[in-house]
Design an enzyme around this catalytic site. Structure first.
Site, mmCIF file in Angstrom:
data_model
loop_
_atom_site.group_PDB
_atom_site.id
_atom_site.type_symbol
_atom_site.label_atom_id
_atom_site.label_comp_id
_atom_site.label_asym_id
_atom_site.label_seq_id
_atom_site.Cartn_x
_atom_site.Cartn_y
_atom_site.Cartn_z
ATOM 1 N N LYS A 13 -51.995 8.490 123.299
ATOM 2 C CA LYS A 13 -50.980 7.858 124.147
ATOM 3 C C LYS A 13 -51.653 7.112 125.291
ATOM 4 O O LYS A 13 -52.565 7.642 125.938
ATOM 5 C CB LYS A 13 -50.078 8.934 124.758
ATOM 6 C CG LYS A 13 -49.030 9.430 123.802
ATOM 7 C CD LYS A 13 -48.151 10.424 124.524
ATOM 8 C CE LYS A 13 -47.133 11.026 123.594
ATOM 9 N NZ LYS A 13 -46.506 12.204 124.185
ATOM 10 N N PRO A 15 -51.113 5.851 128.968
ATOM 11 C CA PRO A 15 -50.224 5.884 130.137
ATOM 12 C C PRO A 15 -49.905 4.452 130.586
ATOM 13 O O PRO A 15 -50.743 3.557 130.465
ATOM 14 C CB PRO A 15 -51.050 6.634 131.198
ATOM 15 C CG PRO A 15 -52.075 7.411 130.424
ATOM 16 C CD PRO A 15 -52.383 6.562 129.223
ATOM 17 N N LEU A 19 -55.413 3.480 137.690
ATOM 18 C CA LEU A 19 -56.136 2.953 138.848
ATOM 19 C C LEU A 19 -57.193 1.937 138.422
ATOM 20 O O LEU A 19 -58.059 2.240 137.597
ATOM 21 C CB LEU A 19 -56.833 4.098 139.604
ATOM 22 C CG LEU A 19 -57.543 3.692 140.903
ATOM 23 C CD1 LEU A 19 -56.512 3.366 141.994
ATOM 24 C CD2 LEU A 19 -58.490 4.784 141.390
ATOM 25 N N ASP A 46 -59.664 2.831 135.320
ATOM 26 C CA ASP A 46 -60.187 1.647 134.641
ATOM 27 C C ASP A 46 -61.482 1.201 135.315
ATOM 28 O O ASP A 46 -61.501 0.931 136.519
ATOM 29 C CB ASP A 46 -59.161 0.505 134.704
ATOM 30 C CG ASP A 46 -59.667 -0.735 133.992
ATOM 31 O OD1 ASP A 46 -59.519 -0.792 132.758
ATOM 32 O OD2 ASP A 46 -60.233 -1.632 134.656
ATOM 33 N N TYR A 51 -68.727 -3.392 136.878
ATOM 34 C CA TYR A 51 -68.265 -2.977 138.220
ATOM 35 C C TYR A 51 -69.318 -2.146 138.969
ATOM 36 O O TYR A 51 -69.165 -1.878 140.158
ATOM 37 C CB TYR A 51 -66.958 -2.171 138.140
ATOM 38 C CG TYR A 51 -65.788 -2.883 137.490
ATOM 39 C CD1 TYR A 51 -65.831 -4.237 137.197
ATOM 40 C CD2 TYR A 51 -64.619 -2.188 137.157
ATOM 41 C CE1 TYR A 51 -64.766 -4.882 136.589
ATOM 42 C CE2 TYR A 51 -63.545 -2.824 136.551
ATOM 43 C CZ TYR A 51 -63.631 -4.173 136.263
ATOM 44 O OH TYR A 51 -62.565 -4.794 135.658
ATOM 45 N N LYS A 80 -65.710 -0.900 129.713
ATOM 46 C CA LYS A 80 -65.853 -2.192 129.021
ATOM 47 C C LYS A 80 -67.315 -2.556 128.786
ATOM 48 O O LYS A 80 -68.184 -2.232 129.611
ATOM 49 C CB LYS A 80 -65.195 -3.303 129.851
ATOM 50 C CG LYS A 80 -63.817 -2.930 130.353
ATOM 51 C CD LYS A 80 -63.099 -4.030 131.112
ATOM 52 C CE LYS A 80 -61.868 -3.479 131.810
ATOM 53 N NZ LYS A 80 -62.101 -3.023 133.175
ATOM 54 N N HIS A 113 -65.362 -6.806 127.236
ATOM 55 C CA HIS A 113 -64.849 -7.279 128.538
ATOM 56 C C HIS A 113 -64.455 -8.760 128.514
ATOM 57 O O HIS A 113 -63.477 -9.161 129.159
ATOM 58 C CB HIS A 113 -65.928 -7.052 129.607
ATOM 59 C CG HIS A 113 -65.412 -6.998 131.003
ATOM 60 N ND1 HIS A 113 -66.000 -6.258 131.994
ATOM 61 C CD2 HIS A 113 -64.360 -7.599 131.597
ATOM 62 C CE1 HIS A 113 -65.328 -6.405 133.122
ATOM 63 N NE2 HIS A 113 -64.325 -7.218 132.906
ATOM 64 N N SER A 164 -60.677 -7.632 126.026
ATOM 65 C CA SER A 164 -60.159 -8.102 127.305
ATOM 66 C C SER A 164 -60.453 -9.596 127.419
ATOM 67 O O SER A 164 -61.521 -10.054 126.985
ATOM 68 C CB SER A 164 -60.847 -7.333 128.441
ATOM 69 O OG SER A 164 -60.357 -7.761 129.684
HETATM 70 P P1 NAP Z 1 -54.619 -6.036 141.889
HETATM 71 O O1 NAP Z 1 -54.608 -4.629 141.442
HETATM 72 O O2 NAP Z 1 -53.486 -6.928 141.526
HETATM 73 O O3 NAP Z 1 -54.752 -6.120 143.460
HETATM 74 C C1 NAP Z 1 -55.646 -5.289 144.163
HETATM 75 C C2 NAP Z 1 -55.538 -5.686 145.636
HETATM 76 O O4 NAP Z 1 -54.205 -5.391 146.097
HETATM 77 C C3 NAP Z 1 -56.495 -4.985 146.543
HETATM 78 O O5 NAP Z 1 -56.950 -5.940 147.479
HETATM 79 C C4 NAP Z 1 -55.645 -3.920 147.227
HETATM 80 O O6 NAP Z 1 -56.108 -3.671 148.530
HETATM 81 C C5 NAP Z 1 -54.271 -4.562 147.252
HETATM 82 N N1 NAP Z 1 -53.187 -3.589 147.120
HETATM 83 C C6 NAP Z 1 -53.149 -2.482 146.330
HETATM 84 N N2 NAP Z 1 -51.980 -1.842 146.462
HETATM 85 C C7 NAP Z 1 -51.257 -2.554 147.352
HETATM 86 C C8 NAP Z 1 -49.962 -2.380 147.901
HETATM 87 N N3 NAP Z 1 -49.195 -1.353 147.556
HETATM 88 N N4 NAP Z 1 -49.523 -3.321 148.791
HETATM 89 C C9 NAP Z 1 -50.300 -4.384 149.130
HETATM 90 N N5 NAP Z 1 -51.544 -4.584 148.652
HETATM 91 C C10 NAP Z 1 -52.010 -3.675 147.764
HETATM 92 O O7 NAP Z 1 -55.949 -6.796 141.411
HETATM 93 P P2 NAP Z 1 -57.297 -6.406 140.695
HETATM 94 O O8 NAP Z 1 -58.020 -5.322 141.392
HETATM 95 O O9 NAP Z 1 -57.994 -7.681 140.475
HETATM 96 O O10 NAP Z 1 -56.824 -5.862 139.260
HETATM 97 C C11 NAP Z 1 -56.572 -4.489 139.019
HETATM 98 C C12 NAP Z 1 -57.628 -3.880 138.148
HETATM 99 O O11 NAP Z 1 -57.670 -4.526 136.868
HETATM 100 C C13 NAP Z 1 -59.062 -4.064 138.669
HETATM 101 O O12 NAP Z 1 -59.362 -3.232 139.750
HETATM 102 C C14 NAP Z 1 -59.855 -3.779 137.407
HETATM 103 O O13 NAP Z 1 -59.915 -2.396 137.145
HETATM 104 C C15 NAP Z 1 -58.995 -4.507 136.375
HETATM 105 N N6 NAP Z 1 -59.446 -5.909 136.165
HETATM 106 C C16 NAP Z 1 -59.945 -6.231 134.955
HETATM 107 C C17 NAP Z 1 -60.412 -7.512 134.707
HETATM 108 C C18 NAP Z 1 -60.960 -7.846 133.353
HETATM 109 O O14 NAP Z 1 -61.615 -8.888 133.208
HETATM 110 N N7 NAP Z 1 -60.714 -7.008 132.359
HETATM 111 C C19 NAP Z 1 -60.348 -8.505 135.714
HETATM 112 C C20 NAP Z 1 -59.802 -8.157 136.937
HETATM 113 C C21 NAP Z 1 -59.344 -6.870 137.151
HETATM 114 P P3 NAP Z 1 -56.501 -2.168 149.029
HETATM 115 O O15 NAP Z 1 -57.575 -1.681 148.118
HETATM 116 O O16 NAP Z 1 -56.961 -2.405 150.416
HETATM 117 O O17 NAP Z 1 -55.249 -1.352 148.945
#
Ligand code: NAP
Length: 334
Positions: A13, A15, A19, A46, A51, A80, A113, A164
């Site tokens: 499963k 979820p 995080l 994740d 990273y 990844k 990735h 991805s």
């Molecule tokens: P996101 O989760 O959309 O945004 C994270 C940002 O939002 C951080 O700056 C965080 O700041 C802020 N934030 C978190 N909760 C909040 C809330 N409740 N209110 C306001 N702001 C908030 O962007 P992301 O980190 O780019 O994407 C999420 C995850 O996806 C990544 O961490 C990674 O694990 C994965 N990812 C994968 C790929 C890929 O190529 N596969 C690419 C990008 C991301 P604070 O930390 O200060 O709260």
């Protein structure tokens, strides 16, 4: 908070919430965030080789599993394969190093990735640069890499496989040739980039869907040397703000619920314990059909992650991005 889940084609499963940990490499910050998340009911963590934080995650997982606070089988760890380790001779070594860092015997979901393989330096997995540019690995196909991942799946080191940043076409081609079918795709997905076509292909194939940047990745600018990214902030979108007031929730909670209510797994990153709890507190309300529709149809459409470092690569996934549409700023690993 109980998190809903969807079935993977392996029988496990997935979820619908977890995080994200991109850009978190500070040991104290990440340890605090992981403890808050695990204590608050998060089960997906994740991460990725890229990273550079798997060793920190490994310490915290070990702390929780060895103390009996959480059983290994309750966790869902996603990692990844970096784009410099697609060559068949590199895959198993890379996965072994990740398992060691994570202090785990297996990874629940392992993704390629990025669809574009690049070369690495001799003797390590750092990218090879020529004239400041990454060097394409034009020899390795997706199936060459996938066959190595299938061996690790059969050895039970990787319990589900996925991709991805692949296009719908690349996913379908891989799906059709693979012996172990992909279980999941992780791509950028939020109200400004809803990925309707890719989601419909995933539905047809029975591939689960994970949204990265579910909040629009407001912290993404820190990852570029010049801070140049396409503009766009879904948290500030007027309809999101209106619905936040209507449901007595925050903008982030509305964006996350919109995705999970579509059956999409959302993995917002936060290092703030308060936001970590805020973000998971999204399964105790339901958006009406009308409000889901309003979020589905915001007029803005922006791809925030353009992968300009890979433009021109023979396996570049995005039809809507080319040399004329990308800011040129080079590539920063972390
Ligand atoms: P996101 O989760 O959309 O945004 C994270 C940002 O939002 C951080 O700056 C965080 O700041 C802020 N934030 C978190 N909760 C909040 C809330 N409740 N209110 C306001 N702001 C908030 O962007 P992301 O980190 O780019 O994407 C999420 C995850 O996806 C990544 O961490 C990674 O694990 C994965 N990812 C994968 C790929 C890929 O190529 N596969 C690419 C990008 C991301 P604070 O930390 O200060 O709260």
């Amino acid at each position: 908070m109980t998190v809903d889940s969807v079935p993977l084609n392996t029988g496990a499963k997935l979820p619908l919430f977890g995080l994200g940990t991109w850009q978190v490499k500070d040991e104290t910050e990440l340890t605090v965030a992981l403890r808050a998340a695990l204590d608050g009911g998060y089960r997906i963590i994740d991460t990725a080789h890229l990273y550079q934080n798997e060793h920190i995650i490994g310490e915290v997982l070990h702390e929780y599993i060895s103390s009996g606070k959480i059983k290994r089988e309750e966790l869902f760890i996603t990692s990844k394969l970096p784009f410099v380790a697609h060559a068949p001779e590199d895959v198993a070594n890379c996965v072994e190093s990740q398992l060691k860092a994570l202090k785990l015997d297996y990874i629940d979901l392992y993704l390629i990735h990025c669809p574009c393989p690049f070369k690495h330096q001799e003797g390590n997995l750092l990218p090879l640069l020529e004239d400041g540019k990454l060097v394409f690995d034009e020899k390795t196909s997706h199936m060459d890499t996938w066959k190595e991942l299938e061996k690790l799946y059969h050895a039970k080191k990787l319990r589900a496989l996925g991709v991805s940043n692949f296009s719908a076409k690349q996913l379908e081609e891989l799906y059709n040739q693979a012996e172990v079918k992909p279980s999941n795709i992780q791509v950028e997905c939020h109200i400004y980039w809803p990925q309707e076509h890719l989601r419909s292909v995933c539905k047809k194939l029975g591939v689960t869907f994970t949204a990265y940047a579910p909040l629009g990745s407001p912290g993404r600018k820190a990852a570029r040397p010049d801070g140049v990214w396409p503009e766009g902030d879904p948290l500030l979108e007027p309809v999101v703000q209106q619905l936040a007031a209507k449901y007595h929730k925050t903008a982030a909670q509305i964006l996350i619920r919109h995705l999970t209510q579509h059956g999409i797994s959302a993995i917002p990153k936060s290092i703030s314990p308060d936001r970590i709890i805020e973000n998971i507190s999204t399964f105790d309300f339901k958006l009406s059909d009308e409000d889901m529709h309003a979020l589905d149809t915001v007029p803005t459409r922006i791809r925030l992650f353009i992968f300009d470092f890979a433009v021109g690569h023979p396996l570049f996934p995005h039809d809507d991005v080319d040399e004329t549409t990308t800011p040129k700023s080079g590539f920063k690993l972390h």
